[in-house]
Every structure is written in structure tokens, then in C-alpha cells.
Design a protein around this motif. Structure first.
Motif, PDB file in Angstrom:
ATOM      1  N   MET A   1       0.838  -1.195   0.000  1.00 37.23           N
ATOM      2  CA  MET A   1       0.000   0.000   0.000  1.00 37.23           C
ATOM      3  C   MET A   1       0.877   1.250   0.000  1.00 37.23           C
ATOM      4  SD  MET A   1      -2.846  -1.215   2.794  1.00 37.23           S
ATOM      5  CE  MET A   1      -4.026   0.037   2.282  1.00 37.23           C
ATOM      6  N   VAL A   2       0.737   2.074  -1.040  1.00 33.98           N
ATOM      7  CA  VAL A   2       1.524   3.299  -1.156  1.00 33.98           C
ATOM      8  C   VAL A   2       0.574   4.495  -1.133  1.00 33.98           C
ATOM      9  CG1 VAL A   2       3.143   4.624  -2.559  1.00 33.98           C
ATOM     10  CG2 VAL A   2       3.280   2.117  -2.523  1.00 33.98           C
ATOM     11  N   GLY A   3       0.733   5.361  -0.130  1.00 37.40           N
ATOM     12  CA  GLY A   3      -0.129   6.530   0.004  1.00 37.40           C
ATOM     13  C   GLY A   3       0.640   7.825  -0.181  1.00 37.40           C
ATOM     14  N   GLY A   4      -0.094   8.934  -0.260  1.00 39.35           N
ATOM     15  CA  GLY A   4       0.528  10.244  -0.406  1.00 39.35           C
ATOM     16  C   GLY A   4       1.056  10.745   0.923  1.00 39.35           C
ATOM     17  N   PHE A   5       0.153  11.243   1.760  1.00 39.98           N
ATOM     18  CA  PHE A   5       0.493  11.697   3.115  1.00 39.98           C
ATOM     19  C   PHE A   5      -0.387  10.935   4.113  1.00 39.98           C
ATOM     20  CE2 PHE A   5       1.675  15.368   0.525  1.00 39.98           C
ATOM     21  CZ  PHE A   5       2.862  15.795   1.107  1.00 39.98           C
ATOM     22  N   PRO A   6       0.126  10.650   5.318  1.00 42.24           N
ATOM     23  CA  PRO A   6      -0.689   9.967   6.326  1.00 42.24           C
ATOM     24  C   PRO A   6      -1.635  10.929   7.035  1.00 42.24           C
ATOM     25  CG  PRO A   6       1.498  10.371   7.198  1.00 42.24           C
ATOM     26  CD  PRO A   6       1.530  10.816   5.754  1.00 42.24           C
TER      27      PRO A   6
END
Length: 334
Positions: A157-162
């Protein structure tokens, strides 16, 4: 000028005015609302792309005059907002997560202008409404699909900002995957950017190298990595299966049309007020949905499809509620 001639001129003017009112095209032109949007990323970025798409649709219907500026830096955001407000735009949209104070200051200075902005905070009376992509429901469903498709029991899972807006979708996805596959483990990382496909791609490669065979593509670039490595991907916000027919299995879609159309209608009626539009991203309002399986319709196991359909029915009926968990998701894979 004789009284008779003045009467004739007045009669012609009145007739022309009545004709204009009775002409659909002219009446429609007079009813067009001036709408503007300020975006910190390019139109192609998926989150902003959904807003832009909804407004372009309203423009195509002849309801609004629409102008937008993309790739506006945080430092320049307030200036662009003020220019649009000063130019007579009646409704201004955009995403203000990094410029909350400045945007709300502009709204105070233009109380007769309606603002509908993506924000983590509350509405501000009388004219600053907020929205967000509360699409945790289809994210949960897409997770159920992912859980049924992984062979290695490892999902990347690759996200932008948490931030809450991202975290809640990831957590819902993870919960859905766990429902159909209790053995699944997750690798989670954030690239700290809203639009950096190369960086997202590299992060995805690292996870695939460690055994992930299904990738959650919260950012652009992840599906490219999955495609190159022969792995699968789950999309977010928009449906990219047409670009990745052998890679993207399912996607949680955000439809901004319900929120946009409501705001346009209220501004036209003079009834726009500060409120939270978050609910209009829910499935019951058609603000979100699980994209059709398309090229994977016969590749996803039948029992998984049946479970997803049953869960979707429970969500729509109110029997099942997807938990909104804004906490930062953590990796569970070693």
C-alpha cells in the motif's frame, strides 16, 4: 420626438425583452453561474480530477461558466482565490488542506461569495462549506476483492500523506481484505507528495520485491510498477482499468457530482450556507461506488464476488457501516 413615436419605441423595447425571456438559449445564458476553482496539483491528479470532471459536466450542460487554475503553490493560493472572488465568481472550489487559514480569511472578506473547499476542518459561517472524499465504503469493498485475489497473502500500500483523508481509505481497504482473507499482511508506506508518480513507483517496486502480489494504488505510479512486474493493483478515486486492463482489478470511485450539483443549485437559489458536504460522498448519495470488475469479471473468484455484492447491499441498506478510522495505518508484514 412625438408622444406617438416614444410609445412605439417603448413598445418595441418591451417586445424585445419579452422575446429574450421566452427564448430558451438566452434565458439559459442569463442563468449561468460563474464558478471558479483553485487546485494545487494538475487536473490529471485523481482527487482534483474528479472535482474538475464534475464541474466540466455542469459547464457542458450550460449551467455554469467555469474557470480553473491548476498547480497553484500554497504561497500563491490566497492571491488566486482573491482574484477569482474579485472577478465576480459566485462559487469557488478547491482543496485547502495546506492553506486553511488563508482560504478562510478570503471567505470572510467576501461574504457574498460561496466557497466549497476540500478541508479537514469544520464549515465556517456564513459562506465556507467543506467536503472530503468519504469513500471508505467502496474502499472496503475493493479490499474484499484484493483479499480474494492475493496468492502470497501480502498486499502493498503506497499513500501520499498519512492524513485522515488518506488513512480512512487505507484502513477501510485493509479491513475489507481481512474479511475475505484473515491471513493477509500489509506493507504500508507514504511518499509525502500528492503527485510524484516516479517516487510512488519506486516504493511499489520495493514492496513487490518483498513478496507483495497485489498493490493498493492510492497514488499514481503504483499501477505502473504492478504492470511492469506482472502483479495486480487496486485503484482509488478514479477507474484506470482501461489503461491497465491486465493489472487494475477493481477501484473505489469518488463521484463529486452530487456535491457539485447541490452547491450550484443552492447558490442559484440564494440558499447556499456553510455546511459539511461529506455525506454526499457516500454510496447512498451516489457519491462513491465500486467500479465494475470489467476485464477481471471472470477472474475474481465467484465466492468473492458474491460476498462483495452482499456486503454492498448491506451498506446501502444501512445494515453494515464501514468504520471511519483516521489513524495512520501501519505495516503488519515483517
Amino acid at each position: 420626438m412625438t408622444a406617438r413615436r416614444q410609445l412605439i419605441i417603448r413598445s418595441v423595447a418591451v417586445a424585445a425583452a419579452l422575446a429574450a425571456v421566452g427564448t430558451p438559449g438566452l434565458a439559459l445564458a442569463q442563468a449561468k453561474l460563474k464558478v471558479a476553482a483553485v487546485y494545487t496539483v494538475p487536473f490529471e491528479q485523481q482527487w482534483v480530477g474528479r472535482i474538475h470532471k464534475a464541474l466540466k459536466a455542469a459547464e457542458a450542460r450550460g449551467e455554469i461558466e467555469y474557470k480553473a487554475t491548476e498547480n497553484v503553490s500554497n504561497a500563491d493560493y490566497e492571491r488566486v482565490m482573491r482574484e477569482y472572488a474579485t472577478a465576480g465568481n459566485q462559487l469557488i472550489l478547491g482543496e485547502v488542506f495546506g492553506v486553511e487559514a488563508a482560504a478562510r480569511k478570503v471567505a470572510k472578506d467576501f461574504p457574498k461569495v460561496a466557497f466549497l473547499m476540500g478541508s479537514s476542518l469544520k464549515p465556517q459561517a456564513p459562506n465556507f462549506s467543506v467536503f472530503d472524499n468519504y469513500i471508505q465504503e467502496p474502499a472496503y469493498l475493493s479490499g474484499m476483492v484484493a483479499g480474494g485475489m492475493t496468492k502470497s497473502n501480502r498486499i502493498g500500500m503506497v499513500g501520499g500523506f498519512p492524513i485522515p483523508e488518506v488513512n480512512r481509505l487505507m484502513n477501510a481497504f485493509m479491513a475489507g481484505a481481512k474479511e475475505t482473507n484473515p491471513k493477509v499482511e500489509f506493507s504500508v508506506s507514504f511518499i509525502n507528495s500528492w503527485f510524484d508518480p516516479p517516487k510512488a513507483k519506486e516504493a511499489a517496486f520495493a514492496m513487490i520485491d518483498k513478496g507483495a502480489d497485489v498493490m493498493y494504488a492510492e497514488r499514481f505510479g503504483v499501477s505502473d510498477a504492478a504492470k511492469e512486474k506482472g502483479k495486480l493493483a487496486i485503484g482509488n478515486v478514479i477507474d484506470t482499468q482501461s489503461q491497465y486492463p491486465d493489472t487494475v482489478v477493481a477501484s473505489a470511485l469518488w463521484n463529486f457530482e452530487p456535491a457539485a450539483d447541490r452547491a450550484i443549485k443552492l447558490v442559484k437559489e440564494g440558499k447556499f450556507a456553510a455546511e459539511d458536504y461529506g455525506q454526499y460522498a457516500q454510496m447512498k448519495h451516489k457519491g462513491s461506488e465500486l467500479a465494475p470488475l470489467g476485464t477481471f469479471e471472470k477472474k475474481v473468484p465467484a465466492d468473492i464476488v458474491a460476498k462483495v455484492k452482499a456486503k454492498q447491499a448491506d451498506i446501502l441498506s444501512g445494515k453494515f457501516t464501514v468504520k471511519v478510522d483516521d489513524s495512520q495505518p501501519k505495516s503488519t508484514a515483517k
